[in-house]
Design a protein around this motif. Structure first.
Motif, PDB file in Angstrom:
ATOM      1  N   GLY A  85     -33.003 -16.779  13.800  1.00  0.00           N
ATOM      2  CA  GLY A  85     -32.477 -17.869  13.001  1.00  0.00           C
ATOM      3  C   GLY A  85     -30.970 -17.804  12.909  1.00  0.00           C
ATOM      4  O   GLY A  85     -30.330 -16.922  13.511  1.00  0.00           O
ATOM      5  N   PRO A  86     -30.366 -18.732  12.160  1.00  0.00           N
ATOM      6  CA  PRO A  86     -28.911 -18.718  12.013  1.00  0.00           C
ATOM      7  C   PRO A  86     -28.454 -17.482  11.232  1.00  0.00           C
ATOM      8  O   PRO A  86     -29.045 -17.125  10.209  1.00  0.00           O
ATOM      9  CB  PRO A  86     -28.617 -19.997  11.209  1.00  0.00           C
ATOM     10  N   HIS A 129     -20.026 -23.340  14.561  1.00  0.00           N
ATOM     11  CA  HIS A 129     -21.427 -22.949  14.736  1.00  0.00           C
ATOM     12  C   HIS A 129     -21.616 -22.627  16.220  1.00  0.00           C
ATOM     13  O   HIS A 129     -21.730 -23.533  17.045  1.00  0.00           O
ATOM     14  CB  HIS A 129     -22.372 -24.090  14.334  1.00  0.00           C
ATOM     15  N   PHE A 130     -21.647 -21.346  16.558  1.00  0.00           N
ATOM     16  CA  PHE A 130     -21.607 -20.942  17.956  1.00  0.00           C
ATOM     17  C   PHE A 130     -23.014 -20.666  18.483  1.00  0.00           C
ATOM     18  O   PHE A 130     -23.800 -19.968  17.830  1.00  0.00           O
ATOM     19  CB  PHE A 130     -20.725 -19.704  18.113  1.00  0.00           C
ATOM     20  N   GLY A 174     -23.054 -11.510   7.503  1.00  0.00           N
ATOM     21  CA  GLY A 174     -22.207 -10.426   7.985  1.00  0.00           C
ATOM     22  C   GLY A 174     -20.765 -10.893   8.010  1.00  0.00           C
ATOM     23  O   GLY A 174     -20.448 -12.003   7.580  1.00  0.00           O
ATOM     24  N   MET A 175     -19.892 -10.075   8.577  1.00  0.00           N
ATOM     25  CA  MET A 175     -18.473 -10.393   8.557  1.00  0.00           C
ATOM     26  C   MET A 175     -17.837 -10.469   9.942  1.00  0.00           C
ATOM     27  O   MET A 175     -16.619 -10.653  10.039  1.00  0.00           O
ATOM     28  CB  MET A 175     -17.717  -9.362   7.699  1.00  0.00           C
ATOM     29  N   GLU A 176     -18.640 -10.342  11.016  1.00  0.00           N
ATOM     30  CA  GLU A 176     -18.044 -10.306  12.349  1.00  0.00           C
ATOM     31  C   GLU A 176     -18.669 -11.234  13.381  1.00  0.00           C
ATOM     32  O   GLU A 176     -18.001 -11.598  14.355  1.00  0.00           O
ATOM     33  CB  GLU A 176     -18.110  -8.864  12.915  1.00  0.00           C
ATOM     34  N   GLY A 177     -19.920 -11.612  13.245  1.00  0.00           N
ATOM     35  CA  GLY A 177     -20.651 -12.271  14.320  1.00  0.00           C
ATOM     36  C   GLY A 177     -19.984 -13.506  14.891  1.00  0.00           C
ATOM     37  O   GLY A 177     -19.860 -13.649  16.116  1.00  0.00           O
ATOM     38  N   ALA A 178     -19.538 -14.408  14.029  1.00  0.00           N
ATOM     39  CA  ALA A 178     -18.927 -15.642  14.528  1.00  0.00           C
ATOM     40  C   ALA A 178     -17.584 -15.371  15.197  1.00  0.00           C
ATOM     41  O   ALA A 178     -17.206 -16.077  16.133  1.00  0.00           O
ATOM     42  CB  ALA A 178     -18.761 -16.649  13.389  1.00  0.00           C
ATOM     43  N   VAL A 197     -22.658 -18.587  12.710  1.00  0.00           N
ATOM     44  CA  VAL A 197     -21.962 -19.622  11.949  1.00  0.00           C
ATOM     45  C   VAL A 197     -20.833 -19.017  11.126  1.00  0.00           C
ATOM     46  O   VAL A 197     -21.061 -18.113  10.312  1.00  0.00           O
ATOM     47  CB  VAL A 197     -22.949 -20.349  11.005  1.00  0.00           C
ATOM     48  N   GLN A 198     -19.612 -19.528  11.321  1.00  0.00           N
ATOM     49  CA  GLN A 198     -18.502 -19.167  10.440  1.00  0.00           C
ATOM     50  C   GLN A 198     -18.638 -20.035   9.193  1.00  0.00           C
ATOM     51  O   GLN A 198     -18.160 -21.168   9.125  1.00  0.00           O
ATOM     52  CB  GLN A 198     -17.163 -19.402  11.125  1.00  0.00           C
ATOM     53  N   ALA A 199     -19.321 -19.497   8.190  1.00  0.00           N
ATOM     54  CA  ALA A 199     -19.831 -20.325   7.101  1.00  0.00           C
ATOM     55  C   ALA A 199     -18.798 -20.686   6.045  1.00  0.00           C
ATOM     56  O   ALA A 199     -19.060 -21.559   5.211  1.00  0.00           O
ATOM     57  CB  ALA A 199     -21.016 -19.621   6.434  1.00  0.00           C
ATOM     58  N   ASP A 200     -17.646 -20.037   6.044  1.00  0.00           N
ATOM     59  CA  ASP A 200     -16.657 -20.348   5.007  1.00  0.00           C
ATOM     60  C   ASP A 200     -15.481 -21.163   5.525  1.00  0.00           C
ATOM     61  O   ASP A 200     -14.456 -21.273   4.861  1.00  0.00           O
ATOM     62  CB  ASP A 200     -16.164 -19.070   4.331  1.00  0.00           C
ATOM     63  N   LEU A 201     -15.610 -21.761   6.708  1.00  0.00           N
ATOM     64  CA  LEU A 201     -14.564 -22.644   7.219  1.00  0.00           C
ATOM     65  C   LEU A 201     -14.695 -24.025   6.587  1.00  0.00           C
ATOM     66  O   LEU A 201     -15.720 -24.688   6.729  1.00  0.00           O
ATOM     67  CB  LEU A 201     -14.681 -22.787   8.738  1.00  0.00           C
TER      68      LEU A 201
END
Length: 246
Positions: free
Chosen positions: A159-160, A140-141, A188-192, A92-96
Protein backbone atom coordinates in the motif's frame (compact mmCIF):
# COMPACT_ATOMS: atom_id res chain seq x y z
CA UNK A 1 46.44 -12.12 -24.90
CA UNK A 2 43.70 -10.01 -23.48
CA UNK A 3 40.67 -11.43 -21.78
CA UNK A 4 37.22 -9.87 -22.06
CA UNK A 5 35.88 -8.17 -18.98
CA UNK A 6 33.41 -10.29 -17.04
CA UNK A 7 29.80 -9.30 -17.58
CA UNK A 8 28.61 -6.60 -15.22
CA UNK A 9 26.25 -8.02 -12.61
CA UNK A 10 22.95 -6.24 -11.98
CA UNK A 11 23.11 -4.11 -8.86
CA UNK A 12 20.74 -3.02 -6.10
CA UNK A 13 21.23 0.08 -3.96
CA UNK A 14 19.72 -0.17 -0.46
CA UNK A 15 19.36 3.19 1.26
CA UNK A 16 18.96 3.29 5.04
CA UNK A 17 18.88 6.28 7.34
CA UNK A 18 20.95 5.09 10.29
CA UNK A 19 23.94 2.88 11.11
CA UNK A 20 21.67 0.70 13.25
CA UNK A 21 19.49 -0.13 10.26
CA UNK A 22 22.57 -0.81 8.14
CA UNK A 23 24.05 -3.11 10.78
CA UNK A 24 21.01 -5.37 10.58
CA UNK A 25 21.68 -5.86 6.87
CA UNK A 26 25.22 -7.14 7.47
CA UNK A 27 26.05 -10.15 5.32
CA UNK A 28 23.25 -9.47 2.88
CA UNK A 29 25.70 -9.74 0.00
CA UNK A 30 26.64 -13.35 0.72
CA UNK A 31 23.62 -15.21 -0.74
CA UNK A 32 23.65 -13.04 -3.88
CA UNK A 33 27.38 -12.57 -4.52
CA UNK A 34 27.54 -14.57 -7.74
CA UNK A 35 24.46 -13.02 -9.33
CA UNK A 36 23.91 -9.55 -7.90
CA UNK A 37 25.88 -6.62 -6.52
CA UNK A 38 24.34 -5.23 -3.33
CA UNK A 39 25.33 -1.84 -1.92
CA UNK A 40 24.04 -0.59 1.44
CA UNK A 41 24.19 3.19 1.79
CA UNK A 42 23.62 5.16 5.01
CA UNK A 43 22.02 8.43 3.95
CA UNK A 44 21.25 10.20 7.20
CA UNK A 45 17.75 10.93 8.43
CA UNK A 46 15.06 12.78 6.49
CA UNK A 47 13.90 13.09 2.89
CA UNK A 48 16.51 15.66 1.84
CA UNK A 49 19.45 13.65 3.19
CA UNK A 50 18.04 10.51 1.59
CA UNK A 51 17.51 12.18 -1.80
CA UNK A 52 20.98 13.71 -1.89
CA UNK A 53 22.75 10.50 -0.90
CA UNK A 54 20.72 8.48 -3.39
CA UNK A 55 21.39 10.88 -6.24
CA UNK A 56 25.12 10.89 -5.52
CA UNK A 57 25.25 7.09 -5.56
CA UNK A 58 23.22 6.79 -8.77
CA UNK A 59 25.48 9.23 -10.60
CA UNK A 60 28.57 7.17 -9.70
CA UNK A 61 27.44 3.64 -10.62
CA UNK A 62 24.57 1.92 -12.47
CA UNK A 63 21.82 0.24 -10.45
CA UNK A 64 18.81 -1.80 -11.52
CA UNK A 65 16.80 -1.04 -8.38
CA UNK A 66 16.89 1.33 -5.42
CA UNK A 67 15.34 0.18 -2.13
CA UNK A 68 14.54 2.56 0.70
CA UNK A 69 14.62 0.33 3.79
CA UNK A 70 14.05 0.95 7.46
CA UNK A 71 11.70 0.87 10.39
CA UNK A 72 8.65 3.06 10.80
CA UNK A 73 5.30 3.61 12.44
CA UNK A 74 2.05 2.05 11.24
CA UNK A 75 -1.14 4.07 10.90
CA UNK A 76 -3.88 2.73 13.18
CA UNK A 77 -6.31 2.13 10.30
CA UNK A 78 -3.77 -0.14 8.58
CA UNK A 79 -4.17 -2.88 11.17
CA UNK A 80 -0.41 -3.48 11.12
CA UNK A 81 1.28 -4.44 14.36
CA UNK A 82 4.86 -4.19 15.58
CA UNK A 83 7.00 -6.68 13.68
CA UNK A 84 4.81 -6.58 10.57
CA UNK A 85 6.16 -5.52 7.18
CA UNK A 86 4.88 -2.98 4.65
CA UNK A 87 5.89 -2.69 0.99
CA UNK A 88 5.12 0.42 -1.06
CA UNK A 89 2.64 0.59 -3.87
CA UNK A 90 3.72 4.22 -4.03
CA UNK A 91 5.86 6.53 -1.90
CA UNK A 92 4.22 9.80 -0.91
CA UNK A 93 5.83 13.02 0.33
CA UNK A 94 2.82 13.66 2.51
CA UNK A 95 3.68 17.06 3.98
CA UNK A 96 4.20 18.95 0.71
CA UNK A 97 1.63 21.70 0.48
CA UNK A 98 0.16 24.60 2.40
CA UNK A 99 -2.26 25.03 5.27
CA UNK A 100 -5.13 27.43 4.68
CA UNK A 101 -7.28 28.13 7.74
CA UNK A 102 -7.29 24.51 8.88
CA UNK A 103 -7.45 23.02 5.38
CA UNK A 104 -4.46 21.32 3.76
CA UNK A 105 -3.78 22.11 0.10
CA UNK A 106 -1.51 19.70 -1.73
CA UNK A 107 0.63 20.59 -4.74
CA UNK A 108 -2.15 19.67 -7.17
CA UNK A 109 -4.45 22.21 -5.53
CA UNK A 110 -1.66 24.78 -5.48
CA UNK A 111 -0.67 24.23 -9.11
CA UNK A 112 2.91 23.31 -8.14
CA UNK A 113 5.16 20.39 -9.06
CA UNK A 114 8.12 18.60 -7.48
CA UNK A 115 9.56 18.02 -10.96
CA UNK A 116 12.11 20.46 -12.35
CA UNK A 117 10.61 21.34 -15.72
CA UNK A 118 7.31 21.25 -17.63
CA UNK A 119 6.62 18.50 -20.20
CA UNK A 120 8.29 19.19 -23.55
CA UNK A 121 11.17 21.23 -22.17
CA UNK A 122 14.78 20.03 -22.55
CA UNK A 123 15.03 19.41 -18.79
CA UNK A 124 11.89 17.29 -18.57
CA UNK A 125 12.04 13.70 -17.37
CA UNK A 126 12.81 11.18 -20.11
CA UNK A 127 9.38 9.56 -19.72
CA UNK A 128 6.80 12.22 -20.64
CA UNK A 129 3.95 10.16 -19.19
CA UNK A 130 5.64 10.14 -15.79
CA UNK A 131 6.32 13.85 -15.98
CA UNK A 132 2.73 14.65 -16.92
CA UNK A 133 1.23 12.51 -14.13
CA UNK A 134 -0.36 14.91 -11.60
CA UNK A 135 0.22 12.36 -8.83
CA UNK A 136 3.96 12.42 -9.48
CA UNK A 137 3.96 16.21 -9.71
CA UNK A 138 2.40 16.28 -6.23
CA UNK A 139 5.11 14.03 -4.78
CA UNK A 140 3.39 10.64 -5.12
CA UNK A 141 6.10 8.44 -6.62
CA UNK A 142 5.31 5.10 -8.27
CA UNK A 143 6.88 1.97 -6.82
CA UNK A 144 8.74 -0.69 -8.77
CA UNK A 145 6.40 -2.67 -11.01
CA UNK A 146 7.24 -5.86 -9.08
CA UNK A 147 6.25 -4.42 -5.69
CA UNK A 148 3.24 -6.74 -5.39
CA UNK A 149 5.49 -9.76 -5.97
CA UNK A 150 7.84 -8.56 -3.22
CA UNK A 151 4.92 -8.16 -0.82
CA UNK A 152 3.59 -11.64 -1.59
CA UNK A 153 7.02 -13.21 -1.27
CA UNK A 154 7.73 -11.60 2.11
CA UNK A 155 4.27 -11.84 3.65
CA UNK A 156 3.97 -8.06 3.69
CA UNK A 157 1.09 -5.67 3.19
CA UNK A 158 1.17 -3.61 -0.01
CA UNK A 159 0.00 0.00 0.00
CA UNK A 160 0.98 3.67 0.07
CA UNK A 161 3.85 4.51 2.41
CA UNK A 162 4.03 8.11 3.60
CA UNK A 163 7.16 10.22 4.08
CA UNK A 164 7.21 13.23 6.39
CA UNK A 165 9.93 15.58 7.52
CA UNK A 166 8.54 15.50 11.07
CA UNK A 167 7.26 12.36 12.78
CA UNK A 168 3.54 12.43 13.63
CA UNK A 169 3.06 12.55 17.40
CA UNK A 170 -0.66 12.69 18.12
CA UNK A 171 -3.84 10.84 17.20
CA UNK A 172 -5.55 13.78 15.48
CA UNK A 173 -2.67 14.30 13.07
CA UNK A 174 -2.56 10.57 12.32
CA UNK A 175 -6.29 10.55 11.54
CA UNK A 176 -5.89 13.58 9.28
CA UNK A 177 -3.11 11.90 7.29
CA UNK A 178 -5.17 8.72 6.96
CA UNK A 179 -8.10 10.74 5.65
CA UNK A 180 -5.90 12.52 3.09
CA UNK A 181 -4.18 9.31 2.01
CA UNK A 182 -6.66 6.43 2.11
CA UNK A 183 -4.99 3.08 2.59
CA UNK A 184 -1.74 4.53 3.92
CA UNK A 185 0.17 1.85 5.82
CA UNK A 186 3.24 3.39 7.42
CA UNK A 187 5.11 6.59 8.04
CA UNK A 188 8.83 7.12 7.57
CA UNK A 189 11.20 9.97 6.84
CA UNK A 190 13.15 8.88 3.74
CA UNK A 191 11.16 6.85 1.21
CA UNK A 192 9.85 9.64 -1.00
CA UNK A 193 13.26 11.32 -1.03
CA UNK A 194 14.86 8.13 -2.30
CA UNK A 195 12.08 7.63 -4.85
CA UNK A 196 12.35 11.22 -6.10
CA UNK A 197 16.08 10.92 -6.75
CA UNK A 198 15.64 7.54 -8.44
CA UNK A 199 12.84 8.82 -10.65
CA UNK A 200 14.94 11.68 -11.98
CA UNK A 201 17.60 9.28 -13.24
CA UNK A 202 15.15 6.65 -14.48
CA UNK A 203 15.82 3.89 -11.94
CA UNK A 204 12.88 2.02 -10.33
CA UNK A 205 12.51 2.27 -6.58
CA UNK A 206 10.76 0.53 -3.73
CA UNK A 207 10.27 1.16 -0.02
CA UNK A 208 10.11 -1.52 2.67
CA UNK A 209 9.26 -0.66 6.28
CA UNK A 210 9.36 -2.92 9.30
CA UNK A 211 6.78 -1.72 11.83
CA UNK A 212 8.21 -0.71 15.20
CA UNK A 213 5.25 1.17 16.67
CA UNK A 214 1.86 2.75 15.93
CA UNK A 215 1.78 6.30 14.56
CA UNK A 216 0.67 8.63 17.36
CA UNK A 217 1.98 9.77 20.74
CA UNK A 218 5.57 8.69 21.33
CA UNK A 219 5.55 5.71 23.70
CA UNK A 220 9.09 4.41 23.44
CA UNK A 221 8.44 1.61 25.91
CA UNK A 222 6.04 0.11 23.35
CA UNK A 223 8.47 0.22 20.43
CA UNK A 224 9.62 -3.14 19.07
CA UNK A 225 12.75 -2.20 17.15
CA UNK A 226 14.43 -5.65 16.90
CA UNK A 227 11.24 -7.14 15.43
CA UNK A 228 10.94 -4.21 13.01
CA UNK A 229 14.55 -4.59 11.89
CA UNK A 230 14.04 -8.31 11.28
CA UNK A 231 10.96 -7.55 9.18
CA UNK A 232 12.89 -4.94 7.20
CA UNK A 233 15.60 -7.45 6.35
CA UNK A 234 12.95 -9.94 5.23
CA UNK A 235 11.52 -7.34 2.87
CA UNK A 236 14.92 -6.43 1.43
CA UNK A 237 15.79 -10.08 0.83
CA UNK A 238 12.46 -10.63 -0.93
CA UNK A 239 13.09 -7.60 -3.15
CA UNK A 240 16.54 -8.86 -4.12
CA UNK A 241 15.23 -12.32 -4.96
CA UNK A 242 12.48 -10.76 -7.03
CA UNK A 243 15.03 -8.63 -8.88
CA UNK A 244 16.95 -11.79 -9.75
CA UNK A 245 13.75 -13.32 -11.12
CA UNK A 246 13.22 -10.36 -13.46
Amino acid sequence: MTHPDPPLLPAALIVVATPGEAAHLTGLNAPFRERLRVQVLISGVGPVAAALATQRALLVAPYALVISAGIGGAYPASGLQAGDLAVSSRMVQADLGAWDDGRFLDFTALGLSVLPAPPGSPEAHADPEVHADPEVQAGHFPAWKKAAQVAARSGARLGPLLTLGSVTGDHAAARHLQARHPGALTEGMEGAGVAHAALLVGVPSLEVRGVSNPVGPRDRAAWRIPQALAATRRGVEAALLTLLDA
